[in-house]
Design a protein around this motif. Structure first.
Motif, PDB file in Angstrom:
ATOM      1  N   LYS A  24       0.811  -1.211   0.000  1.00  0.00           N
ATOM      2  CA  LYS A  24       0.000   0.000   0.000  1.00  0.00           C
ATOM      3  C   LYS A  24       0.853   1.274   0.000  1.00  0.00           C
ATOM      4  N   SER A  25       0.253   2.327  -0.530  1.00  0.00           N
ATOM      5  CA  SER A  25       0.879   3.645  -0.582  1.00  0.00           C
ATOM      6  C   SER A  25       0.028   4.639   0.187  1.00  0.00           C
ATOM      7  N   ASP A  26       0.665   5.655   0.745  1.00  0.00           N
ATOM      8  CA  ASP A  26      -0.039   6.748   1.416  1.00  0.00           C
ATOM      9  C   ASP A  26       0.741   8.041   1.142  1.00  0.00           C
TER      10      ASP A  26
ATOM     11  N   LEU B 139       0.652  10.802   3.873  1.00  0.00           N
ATOM     12  CA  LEU B 139       1.489  10.482   5.030  1.00  0.00           C
ATOM     13  C   LEU B 139       2.953  10.735   4.696  1.00  0.00           C
ATOM     14  N   TRP B 140       3.377  10.312   3.533  1.00  0.00           N
ATOM     15  CA  TRP B 140       4.772  10.504   3.137  1.00  0.00           C
ATOM     16  C   TRP B 140       5.102  11.989   3.002  1.00  0.00           C
TER      17      TRP B 140
ATOM     18  N   GLN C 106       2.535   5.057  10.024  1.00  0.00           N
ATOM     19  CA  GLN C 106       1.558   5.806  10.821  1.00  0.00           C
ATOM     20  C   GLN C 106       1.759   5.529  12.305  1.00  0.00           C
TER      21      GLN C 106
ATOM     22  N   ASN D 134       1.475  -3.500   4.431  1.00  0.00           N
ATOM     23  CA  ASN D 134       1.329  -2.254   5.202  1.00  0.00           C
ATOM     24  C   ASN D 134       2.660  -1.643   5.628  1.00  0.00           C
TER      25      ASN D 134
ATOM     26  N   TYR E 273       4.755   0.387   4.338  1.00  0.00           N
ATOM     27  CA  TYR E 273       4.972   1.809   4.080  1.00  0.00           C
ATOM     28  C   TYR E 273       3.773   2.673   4.456  1.00  0.00           C
ATOM     29  N   THR E 274       2.802   2.076   5.137  1.00  0.00           N
ATOM     30  CA  THR E 274       1.605   2.840   5.525  1.00  0.00           C
ATOM     31  C   THR E 274       1.330   2.664   7.015  1.00  0.00           C
TER      32      THR E 274
END
Length: 160
Positions: A8-10, A13-14, A65, A58, A60-61
């Motif tokens: 997943k990407s966010d 957030l990044w 977080q 998850n 990288y997400t």
């Protein structure tokens, strides 16, 4: 599972972490394909491995977080290389432990533009990844802990 699996990407957030989003946003799709090809394609793969599949999807997400939330709550976020620090010590101090991979040598030449050549590669890796702003796991830790033994000290001090 393999057809549904996706790292997943966010992007929001990044961006909050002041990462170079444009540079990093292509990593999750590449990791998705690599993970599918190497791990999800295995014959007779145990169903219990779904736990690890979820963790990787998850990475990288959700994990990022968690670090952001811990920092906002005043907890230290500490990056470690491999097994050099018992996670229990960090947890007992109210911190969050982030395992860092020192296996990539790709950042060493860039780091050597700033750091002296005698520094060990894992120190250069950590230093440069933070400077490149393209690894979310390194955007969270206040500091990184790496192994230090006599050989490391001799190398860092230039002794033979």
């Amino acid at each position: 599972m393999s057809e549904q699996f996706q790292v997943k990407s966010d992007l929001e957030l990044w961006a909050e972490l002041d990462m170079d989003v444009e540079r990093f946003k292509n990593v999750p799709p590449v990791l998705t394909q690599v993970y599918k090809d190497i791990f999800l394609s295995q014959n007779n793969r145990p169903e219990a491995m779904a736990y690890f599949d979820d963790m990787i999807s998850n990475i990288y997400t959700g994990r990022i977080q968690e670090m952001v939330d811990a920092k906002k709550a005043g907890h230290p976020v500490i990056g470690t290389f491999c097994v050099y620090v018992p996670e229990e010590v960090i947890h007992a101090a109210g911190g969050v432990c982030v395992g860092l991979c020192g296996g990539s040598q790709a950042t060493v030449p860039d780091a050597e533009k700033t750091l002296a050549a005698q520094y060990l590669p894992n120190g250069k890796i950590c230093f440069r990844f933070q400077g490149q702003r393209d690894v979310p796991l390194l955007s969270g830790p206040r500091f990184c802990i790496r192994r230090n033994n006599l050989r490391c000290q001799e190398k860092n001090l230039g002794a033979s």
